[in-house]
Motif scaffolding. Structure first.
Motif, mmCIF file in Angstrom:
data_model
loop_
_atom_site.group_PDB
_atom_site.id
_atom_site.type_symbol
_atom_site.label_atom_id
_atom_site.label_comp_id
_atom_site.label_asym_id
_atom_site.label_seq_id
_atom_site.Cartn_x
_atom_site.Cartn_y
_atom_site.Cartn_z
ATOM 1 N N ASN A 72 0.856 -1.214 -0.019
ATOM 2 C CA ASN A 72 0.268 -0.148 0.028
ATOM 3 C C ASN A 72 0.804 1.380 0.090
ATOM 4 O OD1 ASN A 72 1.037 -0.248 2.756
ATOM 5 N ND2 ASN A 72 -0.945 -0.424 3.710
ATOM 6 N N ALA A 97 -7.490 -0.132 -0.392
ATOM 7 C CA ALA A 97 -6.202 -0.753 -0.990
ATOM 8 C C ALA A 97 -6.021 -1.885 -0.398
ATOM 9 C CB ALA A 97 -4.996 0.214 -0.643
ATOM 10 N N PRO A 124 -2.600 3.065 -4.173
ATOM 11 C CA PRO A 124 -3.080 2.630 -2.991
ATOM 12 C C PRO A 124 -3.446 3.983 -2.077
ATOM 13 C CG PRO A 124 -1.050 1.712 -3.043
ATOM 14 C CD PRO A 124 -1.365 2.197 -4.353
ATOM 15 N N THR A 133 -4.037 -5.678 -0.961
ATOM 16 C CA THR A 133 -2.660 -5.875 -1.327
ATOM 17 C C THR A 133 -2.426 -7.386 -1.379
ATOM 18 O OG1 THR A 133 -2.212 -5.532 1.082
ATOM 19 C CG2 THR A 133 -1.743 -3.843 -0.139
#
Length: 330
Positions: free
Chosen positions: A133, A144, A138, A146
């Motif tokens: 992130n 966001a 992001p 990941t």
């Protein structure tokens, strides 16, 4: 055919297994990244009044196209938007009410970052998928997602391999979670897959394939065997139904029953009434049953035809194995 030897000796099987091992490890790492952010992403997409738009460059774009197709076929209206083309007019695809998923392993795709001002202006929720992130994408996202600190299977660490596998798996996880939340059924799935074998197996019902009307063989219980054989031969379905004056099913007689009768009696009396040799209480099926289920039942019971009846046990059709094969269900 002779194939040239590689310049270096390679244990192809060993490399393949190592690649799969690394990608399996990547999926294990991804599993640890599934948290409240995933839940929030699902909530945003469920609340979407427009379409789910997915974008990504290069290999991320290829994964994005597949994700969009999966979402669209499982109840979430979705399409892929190429970020490069978006900067040259295709950005008009994106409208207020949509949700955008932007994919970039590095989290800093220049082509996608160029779209951010309009995304913000239209107040379009942004969900990003990246390795970490830390990138600008992001950092600008509402959610966001990941992939985690994973290793690419490429020995050079350059070709997107484990990262694209993990992204694809994350997209599938989102699609399946949304499918479940929407109460999406196999009937819903069938409506978006009308073509090909899958569509036929899901969409076709007995009523779509059964023989009806004048093509339906039927005789009265007092009908003599000579006339019964004529009915079976003329209608060419390998059987005849036996019905009363109200069209209620009393029994059936098949060409297989005929062979067994001949073997047993060394011939038969053409004046014998069908009521004396018909098979009573034959297996029946509803016209609303799926054709694929009819196929399963035919195979399980080791028979070739079903008589189709309504709720009052009145004959409305006949369905045979050949009908299912012709329709591509079998």
């Amino acid at each position: 055919m002779n194939f040239p030897n590689p310049p270096n000796e390679v244990d192809f099987k060993k490399v393949a297994l190592e690649t799969l091992k690394i990608e399996q490890q990547a999926l294990n790492i991804l599993a640890n990244e599934i948290d409240d952010r995933f839940v929030r992403a699902c909530q945003i997409i469920l609340a979407c009044k427009g379409r789910l738009v997915i974008t990504g460059m290069g290999k991320s774009g290829h994964i994005g196209r597949k994700m969009a197709a999966t979402f669209a076929s499982t109840g979430t209206p979705s399409f892929f938007m190429h970020p490069g083309e978006a900067g040259h007019g295709d950005l008009g695809m994106l409208v207020k009410g949509d949700v955008l998923i932007a994919i970039s392993n590095s989290g800093k795709s220049d082509e996608i970052m160029m779209l951010m001002p309009l995304v913000k202006h239209l107040e379009i929720p942004l969900i990003t998928i990246s390795a970490t992130n830390h990138g600008p994408m992001p950092q600008n996202a509402d959610v966001a997602l990941t992939l985690g600190d994973l290793q690419e299977a490429c020995p050079l660490g350059l070709a997107p391999t484990s990262s694209t596998t993990a992204t694809l798996a994350l997209g599938d996880a989102l699609a399946v979670a949304l499918l479940d939340a929407r109460g999406f059924t196999s009937d819903d799935f069938a409506r978006s897959h009308p073509a090909g074998a899958l569509g036929k197996r899901l969409l076709l019902h007995v009523k779509n394939l059964m023989h009806t009307g004048d093509a339906l063989p039927r005789v009265a219980p007092e009908t003599k065997m000579g006339q019964v054989l004529f009915e079976i031969t003329e209608k060419r379905l390998g059987l005849t139904t036996v019905v009363d004056k109200n069209n209620t099913l009393l029994g059936i007689f098949t060409d297989g029953d005929l062979r067994r009768l001949i073997d047993k009696q060394q011939g038969f009396d053409v004046n014998l009434p069908i009521s004396e040799v018909m098979i009573k209480n034959p297996t029946t099926i509803s016209e609303d049953e799926r054709a694929v289920k009819a196929l399963t039942q035919l195979n399980a019971k080791k028979i070739n035809q079903f008589v189709v009846v309504d709720g009052a046990n009145k004959v409305i059709g006949v369905l045979g194995m050949h009908d299912l094969i012709r329709a591509g269900v079998a």
